[in-house]
Structure formats: structure tokens, C-alpha cells
Design an enzyme around this catalytic site. Structure first.
Site, PDB file in Angstrom:
ATOM      1  N   CYS A  48       0.831  -1.215   0.000  1.00 14.05           N
ATOM      2  CA  CYS A  48       0.000   0.000   0.000  1.00 14.05           C
ATOM      3  C   CYS A  48       0.865   1.264   0.000  1.00 14.05           C
ATOM      4  CB  CYS A  48      -0.906  -0.044   1.229  1.00 14.05           C
ATOM      5  SG  CYS A  48      -1.684   1.502   1.673  1.00 14.05           S
ATOM      6  N   CYS A  51       0.220   3.637   2.937  1.00 22.28           N
ATOM      7  CA  CYS A  51       0.758   3.009   4.157  1.00 22.28           C
ATOM      8  C   CYS A  51       2.247   3.303   4.285  1.00 22.28           C
ATOM      9  CB  CYS A  51       0.536   1.494   4.127  1.00 22.28           C
ATOM     10  SG  CYS A  51      -1.192   0.997   4.085  1.00 22.28           S
TER      11      CYS A  51
END
Length: 124
Positions: A48, A51
Site C-alpha cells: 500500500c 501506508c
């Protein structure tokens, strides 16, 4: 079953103020409760993009907050049962716990300033 899920506390080789510790979610939650500290959980995945953007933000947050908060990163791809139990459907999902209860939760990356503002209302 939560104690079966081993997670890594934030650890960064260059920053010795953040301790490396392998622990279970339940142990981290218990430690926070026993020490009357907030537990900030970053639910993420390794693939991600947003993230990955949270890593330097959380490093700086830990430097600024010090011992007032415990920060835990949970890779939900490796902890499917845990992500299912807490209904983590998007990443990053940020969750703040106090005394074993969720007091704040949000999906999506946040800036350091945004996190500081949110946490300041919960830290004594």
C-alpha cells in the site's frame, strides 16, 4: 486468539528512541492499559502506497510523543483474523485505544500535524 498474532512494534535502525519489540496485539493492549498509555495502531499492508507514506510520519510522532503513546503496526495481510475481527476493510486504518477501548478510528493516511491535533485531545 489475539495472542497468537505476533506483530512488530515500530522499529527503525536509525532511531534508537523507538524500541524494537515483538509482541502480540493483546500484549500491547494490556501493556498500554496497565501503564495508562494510549495505544496507536496502524493497520497496513506492505504493498500500500499511502501506508508507506505513514512510516516517516509515525517515526516523527513517536519522537514527539515519547512515552505517552505506544505505536504498533499490524500487517493485515499477515493477520487476517485480527483484521476481520476489527473490520479493517481499507488501509491504512489508524486506530487509537485507551484502557482497552477504541476511542478513535480513521482510514487513510494523515499528516503529522493532523495526528498531533487528534492525539492532543486524548493525551493528558
Amino acid at each position: 486468539f489475539l495472542s497468537l498474532f505476533f506483530l512488530n512494534m515500530l522499529s527503525f535502525a536509525q532511531d534508537r528512541s523507538i524500541q524494537f519489540e515483538t509482541t502480540s496485539f493483546k500484549m500491547a493492549l494490556d501493556k498500554a492499559r496497565e501503564n495508562d498509555k494510549l495505544l496507536f495502531v496502524d493497520c497496513y499492508t506492505s504493498w500500500c502506497g499511502p501506508c508507506k507514506m505513514m512510516k516517516p510520519v509515525l517515526e516523527e510522532l513517536k519522537k514527539k510523543m515519547g512515552n505517552k503513546i505506544i505505536i504498533l503496526k499490524i500487517d493485515i495481510d499477515k493477520n487476517i483474523s485480527l483484521s476481520s475481527e476489527y473490520r479493517i476493510q481499507s488501509v491504512p486504518t489508524l486506530v487509537l485505544w485507551k484502557q482497552g477501548e477504541i476511542i478513535w478510528r480513521q482510514s487513510g493516511a494523515l499528516s503529522l500535524n493532523e495526528l498531533e491535533q487528534i492525539l492532543s485531545s486524548y493525551i493528558r
